[in-house]
Write an enzyme that holds these catalytic residues in place. Structure first.
Site, PDB file in Angstrom:
ATOM      1  N   ALA A  70       0.825  -1.213   0.000  1.00  0.00           N
ATOM      2  CA  ALA A  70       0.000   0.000   0.000  1.00  0.00           C
ATOM      3  C   ALA A  70       0.859   1.263   0.000  1.00  0.00           C
ATOM      4  CB  ALA A  70      -0.932  -0.012   1.204  1.00  0.00           C
ATOM      5  N   GLN A 179      -6.880  -0.094   5.441  1.00  0.00           N
ATOM      6  CA  GLN A 179      -7.476  -0.621   6.681  1.00  0.00           C
ATOM      7  C   GLN A 179      -8.970  -0.878   6.530  1.00  0.00           C
ATOM      8  OE1 GLN A 179      -5.943  -1.832   9.119  1.00  0.00           O
ATOM      9  NE2 GLN A 179      -3.883  -1.002   8.828  1.00  0.00           N
ATOM     10  N   HIS A 199      -1.602  -8.027   2.993  1.00  0.00           N
ATOM     11  CA  HIS A 199      -1.096  -8.492   4.302  1.00  0.00           C
ATOM     12  C   HIS A 199      -1.941  -7.956   5.461  1.00  0.00           C
ATOM     13  CE1 HIS A 199       1.332  -4.865   5.643  1.00  0.00           C
ATOM     14  NE2 HIS A 199       1.201  -4.581   4.372  1.00  0.00           N
ATOM     15  N   THR A 235       9.039  -6.867 -13.152  1.00  0.00           N
ATOM     16  CA  THR A 235       8.372  -8.151 -13.353  1.00  0.00           C
ATOM     17  C   THR A 235       7.265  -8.326 -12.322  1.00  0.00           C
ATOM     18  OG1 THR A 235      10.486  -9.037 -14.063  1.00  0.00           O
ATOM     19  CG2 THR A 235       8.766 -10.643 -13.521  1.00  0.00           C
ATOM     20  N   CYS A 321       4.866   2.200  11.018  1.00  0.00           N
ATOM     21  CA  CYS A 321       5.851   2.953  10.228  1.00  0.00           C
ATOM     22  C   CYS A 321       6.021   4.400  10.682  1.00  0.00           C
ATOM     23  CB  CYS A 321       5.458   2.958   8.751  1.00  0.00           C
ATOM     24  SG  CYS A 321       4.803   1.419   8.160  1.00  0.00           S
TER      25      CYS A 321
HETATM   26  N1  PLP Z   1      -2.103   2.759   4.624  1.00  0.00           N
HETATM   27  C1  PLP Z   1      -2.589   2.386   5.816  1.00  0.00           C
HETATM   28  C2  PLP Z   1      -3.877   2.980   6.304  1.00  0.00           C
HETATM   29  C3  PLP Z   1      -1.899   1.441   6.584  1.00  0.00           C
HETATM   30  O1  PLP Z   1      -2.396   1.065   7.776  1.00  0.00           O
HETATM   31  C4  PLP Z   1      -0.678   0.913   6.090  1.00  0.00           C
HETATM   32  C5  PLP Z   1       0.102  -0.044   6.896  1.00  0.00           C
HETATM   33  O2  PLP Z   1       0.118  -0.005   8.108  1.00  0.00           O
HETATM   34  C6  PLP Z   1      -0.216   1.332   4.831  1.00  0.00           C
HETATM   35  C7  PLP Z   1      -0.965   2.255   4.134  1.00  0.00           C
HETATM   36  C8  PLP Z   1       1.077   0.808   4.260  1.00  0.00           C
HETATM   37  O3  PLP Z   1       0.947  -0.505   3.852  1.00  0.00           O
HETATM   38  P1  PLP Z   1       2.183  -1.384   3.375  1.00  0.00           P
HETATM   39  O4  PLP Z   1       2.849  -1.848   4.621  1.00  0.00           O
HETATM   40  O5  PLP Z   1       1.567  -2.499   2.597  1.00  0.00           O
HETATM   41  O6  PLP Z   1       3.056  -0.538   2.543  1.00  0.00           O
END
Ligand code: PLP
Length: 372
Positions: A70, A179, A199, A235, A321
Site C-alpha cells: 500500500a 485498513q 497483508h 516483473t 511505520c
Molecule cells: N495505509 C494504511 C492505512 C496502513 O495502515 C498501512 C500499513 O500499516 C499502509 C498504508 C502501508 O501498507 P504497506 O505496509 O503495505 O506498505
C-alpha cells in the site's frame, strides 16, 4: 506464547492463501512479460487473478495496478497525480489521519513547492466536511483521505467526500482503503484512485494494489521496461497476484462471521475498560471494532507498549511505520490533548483472537495499570 493484538499492523497469512501462492510460484515461475508460451501462461494467471480481484471490487481489471504494497500504491497515487496534473494546479488537500505513506508523499511534494492543506477532524473522529469544502480550490488536483484510519479506526464518509470533490473540475479523490478491506464494505464508486495491501487481510506482504479509475491520469514512479501495465514497470509477481485474489475472496466471503466475532470481542473489551477510571477510550464508538485506541492516564504509550511486551502482549503505539516518541497525530487532531495523544496506543483484534487471549490480556493490563 505471546498474545498478538496488533492485527492492524499485520495479519497471519491464511493457509489457503499460502497454498495458492506456493502452487502458482512452483508451477508458473516464468516471467509474465516474456513472449514465449511459459511467459504467456504466467501472464494468463495474472489476468485471471486481476479479473477475479476486479470482480470482487466491482471495477475493471485494467483499472488495477499491482504494486509492492500500500505504501507504493499511495506514493504512486499522490506523486503520480502531482506529476500528471502539475499544469492544472499545485495544491492538494488531505487529513491528519493518514498513514505516513500518504502524509510523507505530501510532505515530499510540499518540499517541491506544492501547497498542502489538512482538513480538521471533529471530536467524533470524522473529517469536518464543511472545512473540506472550504479548502478545495480550482487549482486543487487531489484530495487524499483514508476510508478507515489505522490508529483510531474511524470510518470516513467516502461517498459524501466524493460528492464534494466532484464539484471541483480539477480535483481527483484518492482513498487509502488499506485498513478498510475486511473491516467495512468496500465501495469504489466516485473514487479516482484507491490503495490496498493483502497483508492486512490474511494475505501476503510485499504485494499491494492501486485502483485507478479509467480516464484518471497519473504518471508512473518507476521508469524503464514495459510490463503488464505502463504504470508500474518491473516483473509482476504472478503468485502474489493469485494469492491477493484468493485473500480478497476469503475476506469478502467470510466477512459477516468475522465481523460479528470481532464486534463481540470489542464490546467485552470496551465494557471492561469502562470500569477503569485511568483509561480513556480514544476510538469513537462507531469506529471499526478491529481497532481500539486508548490512553492510560500517567503512562506514556511507548512505556505501556514495552510493559505489555514484557508480559508477552504485542500492541502498537501509532502505526508501525511512524516516528516514535511523538504524539499520535490522529489522537491529537481529534482531542487537541497532547498528553492524551502521547499516552495513546492501539489494541487491534481479529476473528482469530480467542476469549482466553482477551481474558489474559485484560488481567495483564489491569495489573500493569495498578502497579504503574
Ligand atoms: N495505509 C494504511 C492505512 C496502513 O495502515 C498501512 C500499513 O500499516 C499502509 C498504508 C502501508 O501498507 P504497506 O505496509 O503495505 O506498505
Amino acid at each position: 506464547m505471546s498474545i498478538y493484538l496488533d492485527y492492524t499492523a499485520d495479519t497471519p497469512p491464511d493457509e489457503r492463501v499460502l497454498y495458492e501462492y506456493m502452487k502458482v510460484a512452483r508451477e508458473q515461475f516464468a516471467n509474465p512479460n516474456s513472449s514465449h508460451s511459459a511467459g504467456a501462461a504466467a501472464k494468463k494467471i495474472i489476468d485471471v487473478s486481476l479479473e477475479k480481484t476486479a470482480g470482487l471490487l466491482g471495477v475493471l481489471p485494467d483499472e488495477l495496478i499491482l504494486t509492492s504494497g500500500a505504501s507504493e500504491a499511495n506514493n504512486l497515487a499522490v506523486k503520480g497525480a502531482a506529476r500528471a496534473n502539475r499544469r492544472r494546479g499545485r495544491h492538494m488537500v488531505s487529513t491528519f489521519l493518514e498513514h505516513s505513506s500518504v502524509s510523507g508523499a505530501l510532505t515530499y511534494l510540499q518540499e517541491q513547492g506544492w501547497e498542502i492543506d489538512l482538513v480538521s477532524i471533529l471530536p467524533d473522529g470524522q473529517i469536518d466536511l464543511e472545512h473540506l469544502k472550504s479548502l478545495i480550490r480550482s487549482d486543487t488536483v487531489l484530495c487524499a483521505v483514508c476510508a478507515v484510519d489505522s490508529e483510531l479506526g474511524t470510518v470516513q464518509p467516502v461517498s459524501e467526500i466524493s460528492r464534494i470533490v466532484s464539484g471541483f473540475e480539477n480535483c481527483r479523490l484518492h482513498v487509502d482503503m488499506t485498513q478498510a478491506v475486511g473491516k467495512i464494505p468496500v465501495d469504489l464508486s466516485g473514487v479516482h484512485t484507491a490503495s490496498l495491501a493483502p497483508h492486512k487481510f490474511y494475505g501476503l506482504k510485499g504485494s499491494g494494489l492501486l485502483y485507478k479509475a479509467k480516464g484518471t491520469v497519473i504518471e508512473p514512479l518507476i521508469h524503464g521496461g514495459a510490463s503488464t501495465t505502463i504504470y508500474r514497470s518491473g516483473t509482476p509477481d504472478t503468485a502474489a497476484a493469485a494469492a491477493m485474489s484468493a485473500a480478497l475472496e476469503l475476506t469478502f466471503g467470510e466477512y459477516e462471521e468475522r465481523f460479528e466475532r470481532v464486534s463481540g470481542l470489542n464490546r467485552r473489551l470496551r465494557e471492561h475498560l469502562a470500569g477503569n477510571s485511568r483509561v480513556m477510550i480514544n476510538s469513537p464508538d462507531d469506529a471499526v471494532p478491529h481497532i481500539l485506541n486508548i490512553s492510560v492516564r500517567g503512562i506514556k504509550g511507548e512505556d505501556m507498549r514495552r510493559l505489555l511486551d514484557d508480559k508477552g502482549v504485542c500492541v502498537s503505539v501509532k502505526s508501525a511505520c511512524s516516528v516514535p516518541n511523538t504524539p499520535s497525530r490522529p489522537v491529537m487532531a481529534m482531542t487537541h490533548d497532547r498528553k492524551r495523544a502521547l499516552s495513546s496506543w492501539r489494541i487491534s483484534l481479529s476473528h482469530l483472537t480467542t476469549d482466553e487471549e482477551l481474558n489474559s490480556f485484560m488481567e495483564i493490563l489491569d495489573d500493569i495499570i495498578e502497579n504503574n
